[in-house]
Design a protein around this motif. Structure first.
Motif, PDB file in Angstrom:
ATOM      1  N   THR A 220       0.968  -1.321   0.262  1.00 42.95           N
ATOM      2  CA  THR A 220       0.112  -0.346   0.248  1.00 42.95           C
ATOM      3  C   THR A 220       0.962   1.305   0.444  1.00 42.95           C
ATOM      4  OG1 THR A 220      -0.244  -0.033   2.291  1.00 42.95           O
ATOM      5  CG2 THR A 220      -1.621  -1.202   1.228  1.00 42.95           C
TER       6      THR A 220
ATOM      7  N   GLN B 136       0.621   5.384  -0.018  1.00 46.61           N
ATOM      8  CA  GLN B 136       0.174   7.315   0.190  1.00 46.61           C
ATOM      9  C   GLN B 136       0.255   8.000  -1.134  1.00 46.61           C
ATOM     10  OE1 GLN B 136      -2.031   8.505   2.175  1.00 46.61           O
ATOM     11  NE2 GLN B 136      -1.967   7.202   4.110  1.00 46.61           N
TER      12      GLN B 136
ATOM     13  N   GLN C 217      -4.709   6.651  -0.179  1.00 48.52           N
ATOM     14  CA  GLN C 217      -3.762   5.159  -0.371  1.00 48.52           C
ATOM     15  C   GLN C 217      -4.194   4.147  -1.377  1.00 48.52           C
ATOM     16  OE1 GLN C 217      -3.714   2.372   3.220  1.00 48.52           O
ATOM     17  NE2 GLN C 217      -4.280   4.006   4.486  1.00 48.52           N
TER      18      GLN C 217
ATOM     19  N   THR D 127      -8.144   1.176  -4.326  1.00 47.56           N
ATOM     20  CA  THR D 127      -8.062   2.789  -3.450  1.00 47.56           C
ATOM     21  C   THR D 127      -9.263   2.504  -1.937  1.00 47.56           C
ATOM     22  OG1 THR D 127      -9.457   3.967  -4.712  1.00 47.56           O
ATOM     23  CG2 THR D 127      -7.212   3.543  -5.683  1.00 47.56           C
ATOM     24  N   ASP D 128      -8.688   3.410  -1.638  1.00 50.22           N
ATOM     25  CA  ASP D 128      -9.559   3.766  -0.242  1.00 50.22           C
ATOM     26  C   ASP D 128     -10.754   4.297  -1.026  1.00 50.22           C
ATOM     27  OD1 ASP D 128      -7.563   5.875   0.073  1.00 50.22           O
ATOM     28  OD2 ASP D 128      -7.392   5.738   1.605  1.00 50.22           O
TER      29      ASP D 128
ATOM     30  N   GLU E 265      -8.274  -1.913   3.511  1.00 55.08           N
ATOM     31  CA  GLU E 265      -6.726  -2.259   4.882  1.00 55.08           C
ATOM     32  C   GLU E 265      -6.477  -3.872   5.055  1.00 55.08           C
ATOM     33  OE1 GLU E 265      -6.755   0.003   8.734  1.00 55.08           O
ATOM     34  OE2 GLU E 265      -6.073   1.637   7.502  1.00 55.08           O
TER      35      GLU E 265
END
Length: 194
Positions: free
Chosen positions: A123, A125, A140, A164-165, A178
């Protein structure tokens, strides 16, 4: 009025011996392609809206056919079939794993990599697209890096970011993102150890 089917389920849940190895455990069949997370509510809602549009197209097809305009009805039927296919494809978008490798399914393309060609799964950023739109936000992303041409230790170009988040599966569901990223990383680590 007694509801016998409810009491039968409670009795099975209360008896742990009833579950002793009879049913296959999740991820037991490692050769089958599976998505290690559930589709998010935004993806399901988008698919439902597209299917609603296809139902209107099918009703239009019937009305046009009853009116006697068969070529126009055929065009409408083909268009509704295309819309249904698009909705089903939208619901399949995501990352899929199996013992054979990793598969990124997009709306119009699919990339499949054997685990030996995957150098890293991590992962990061970075700026990510919000619900697939041009607007980007900081978030993320699960980055999948291909193995380079010089060998499995050299890193090549990363795959297109699909997880992605802030995408349709994980918007406002960071713990689910996650968990999915951890599961995909675990599949990669286990395949590298095998």
């Amino acid at each position: 009025m007694p509801l016998n089917f409810l009491t039968a389920d409670r009795e099975q849940d209360a008896d742990p011996a009833a579950h002793s190895g009879e049913a296959p455990q999740p991820f037991e069949e490692r050769d089958e392609w599976r998505r290690p997370y559930r589709p998010g509510p935004w993806r399901v809602a988008g698919g439902a809206l597209i299917l609603l549009l296809s139902s209107y197209l099918l009703i239009s097809t019937v009305i046009i056919a009853f009116a006697g305009a068969y070529p126009a009805a055929a065009v409408c039927a083909v268009l509704s079939a295309v819309v249904i296919t698009l909705a089903l494809r939208l619901l399949r978008v995501g990352v899929w794993v199996s013992a054979h490798g990793l598969r990124q399914t997009g709306l119009f393309s699919t990339v499949t990599l054997p685990w030996r060609e995957v150098a890293a799964v991590r992962t990061a950023q970075q700026p990510v697209r919000w619900l697939g739109l041009p607007r980007t936000v900081q978030g993320q992303a699960l980055v999948v890096v291909r193995a380079g041409a010089a060998g499995p230790t050299a890193e090549g170009e990363p795959l297109r970011t699909l997880l992605t988040d802030h995408n349709a599966d994980f918007l406002n569901r960071v713990p689910a993102f996650e968990q999915a990223a951890d599961v995909i990383e675990a599949w990669h680590d286990e395949s590298r150890g095998a």
